[in-house]
Scaffold this active site. Structure first.
Site, PDB file in Angstrom:
ATOM      1  N   ASP A   1       0.904  -1.160  -0.099  1.00 53.56           N
ATOM      2  CA  ASP A   1      -0.056  -0.270   0.098  1.00 53.56           C
ATOM      3  C   ASP A   1       0.742   1.523   0.085  1.00 53.56           C
ATOM      4  O   ASP A   1       1.607   1.605   0.425  1.00 53.56           O
ATOM      5  CB  ASP A   1      -1.327   0.326   1.097  1.00 53.56           C
ATOM      6  CG  ASP A   1      -1.869   1.090   0.908  1.00 53.56           C
ATOM      7  OD1 ASP A   1      -2.318   1.291  -0.096  1.00 53.56           O
ATOM      8  OD2 ASP A   1      -3.065   1.624   2.015  1.00 53.56           O
TER       9      ASP A   1
ATOM     10  N   HIS B   1       3.269   3.108  -9.264  1.00 56.49           N
ATOM     11  CA  HIS B   1       3.026   2.033  -9.682  1.00 56.49           C
ATOM     12  C   HIS B   1       3.872   1.190 -10.002  1.00 56.49           C
ATOM     13  O   HIS B   1       4.858   0.068 -10.056  1.00 56.49           O
ATOM     14  CB  HIS B   1       1.601   1.894  -9.977  1.00 56.49           C
ATOM     15  CG  HIS B   1       0.068   2.020  -9.118  1.00 56.49           C
ATOM     16  ND1 HIS B   1       0.160   2.041  -7.932  1.00 56.49           N
ATOM     17  CD2 HIS B   1      -0.338   2.557  -9.543  1.00 56.49           C
ATOM     18  CE1 HIS B   1      -1.256   2.012  -7.778  1.00 56.49           C
ATOM     19  NE2 HIS B   1      -1.820   3.052  -8.236  1.00 56.49           N
TER      20      HIS B   1
ATOM     21  N   LEU C   1      12.291 -19.939  -3.243  1.00 57.05           N
ATOM     22  CA  LEU C   1      10.853 -19.021  -2.720  1.00 57.05           C
ATOM     23  C   LEU C   1       9.490 -18.966  -3.946  1.00 57.05           C
ATOM     24  O   LEU C   1       9.958 -19.443  -5.260  1.00 57.05           O
ATOM     25  CB  LEU C   1      11.327 -17.725  -2.640  1.00 57.05           C
ATOM     26  CG  LEU C   1      10.760 -16.891  -2.302  1.00 57.05           C
ATOM     27  CD1 LEU C   1      10.812 -16.363  -0.859  1.00 57.05           C
ATOM     28  CD2 LEU C   1      10.001 -15.871  -3.161  1.00 57.05           C
TER      29      LEU C   1
END
Length: 252
Positions: free
Chosen positions: A24, A41, A135
């Site tokens: 956020d 973004h 991962l």
């Protein structure tokens, strides 16, 4: 830094196996710099790459990132269109590096509304990394927890009606198997950047006993040290899962 990594790796139980992040603050990061929201973004993509690689170095097994929620469709069309292009931009830029680092890409969410060009990039990344053993980078794309739970219940009802499922066998574990990420462990640590103190319809079922960590840092500014700080905080907490602590007290 090397000594810190050595210290963390000496006690693997203190490393969260699964970290989930609500990314956020991108728009506010841009507005603070008098830039259009989309600039935030775009900058966020760099953060995803460096946090992914740092999580891998720390020994985190799964990293789930809240990339686009079912509620994000309410944003201006121009911003939504830009957000839909970000997965393609990220993967076109960093997929080779992710493959080199043995990262496996996965995605969860309702893919029916995702543009074809986005799905092509995501599907390609999933396919090219499916054999990687490092991962797991799991993107929550067009994801909403309420929708996930409703969908899971509907599927269970359908299986009961088709006599594939005995209603008496339904328990928490079985319901979890109908969720979008049954193969993944529940998150141990949730990080939310940007200063907001809410879950925003993110993995509500899976976060029942997750440790929550909130920071005012906007996601584009979140770096490797910020992730290490969150992991250090996690390592200091005592997880009881509703049971008793070591001193005989309860968890209240």
């Amino acid at each position: 830094m090397a000594e810190y990594h050595k210290q963390l790796s000496s006690d693997a139980q203190k490393i969260p196996e699964h970290v989930a992040i609500i990314m956020d603050g991108n728009g506010r990061w841009a507005q603070k710099r008098s830039l259009p929201r989309v600039s935030g973004h775009r900058e966020a993509l760099k953060t995803i790459k460096r946090v992914t690689l740092e999580a891998q170095r720390l020994g985190v097994k799964v990293l789930t990132l809240y990339a686009f929620s079912t509620e994000n469709w309410k944003r201006p069309k121009s911003e939504v269109d830009f957000l839909m292009k970000l997965p393609q931009q990220f993967l076109n830029t960093y997929l080779v590096e992710l493959i080199e680092n043995n990262v496996q890409v996965r995605v969860m969410g309702d893919m029916t509304r995702i543009p074809q060009y986005t799905m092509r990039a995501v599907s390609q990344a999933v396919e090219q990394t499916k054999s990687n053993t490092g991962l797991i980078l799991n993107f929550a794309l067009n994801y909403g927890s309420h929708s996930e739970i409703v969908s899971a219940v509907k599927k269970m009802v359908q299986d009961v009606q088709a006599r594939k499922l005995d209603p008496e066998s339904i328990d928490e574990d079985l319901l979890a198997d109908y969720m979008l990420s049954p193969a993944l462990p529940d998150p141990d640590l949730l990080i939310r950047t940007g200063g907001e103190l809410r879950l925003s319809n993110f993995m509500l079922w899976q976060l029942a006993y997750t440790e929550l960590y909130f920071t005012d840092t906007f996601w584009p500014d979140f770096n490797e040290e910020d992730l290490r700080k969150a992991v250090r905080e996690f390592a200091c907490r005592q997880r009881r899962f509703g049971g008793l602590n070591g001193k005989g007290g309860d968890n209240k």
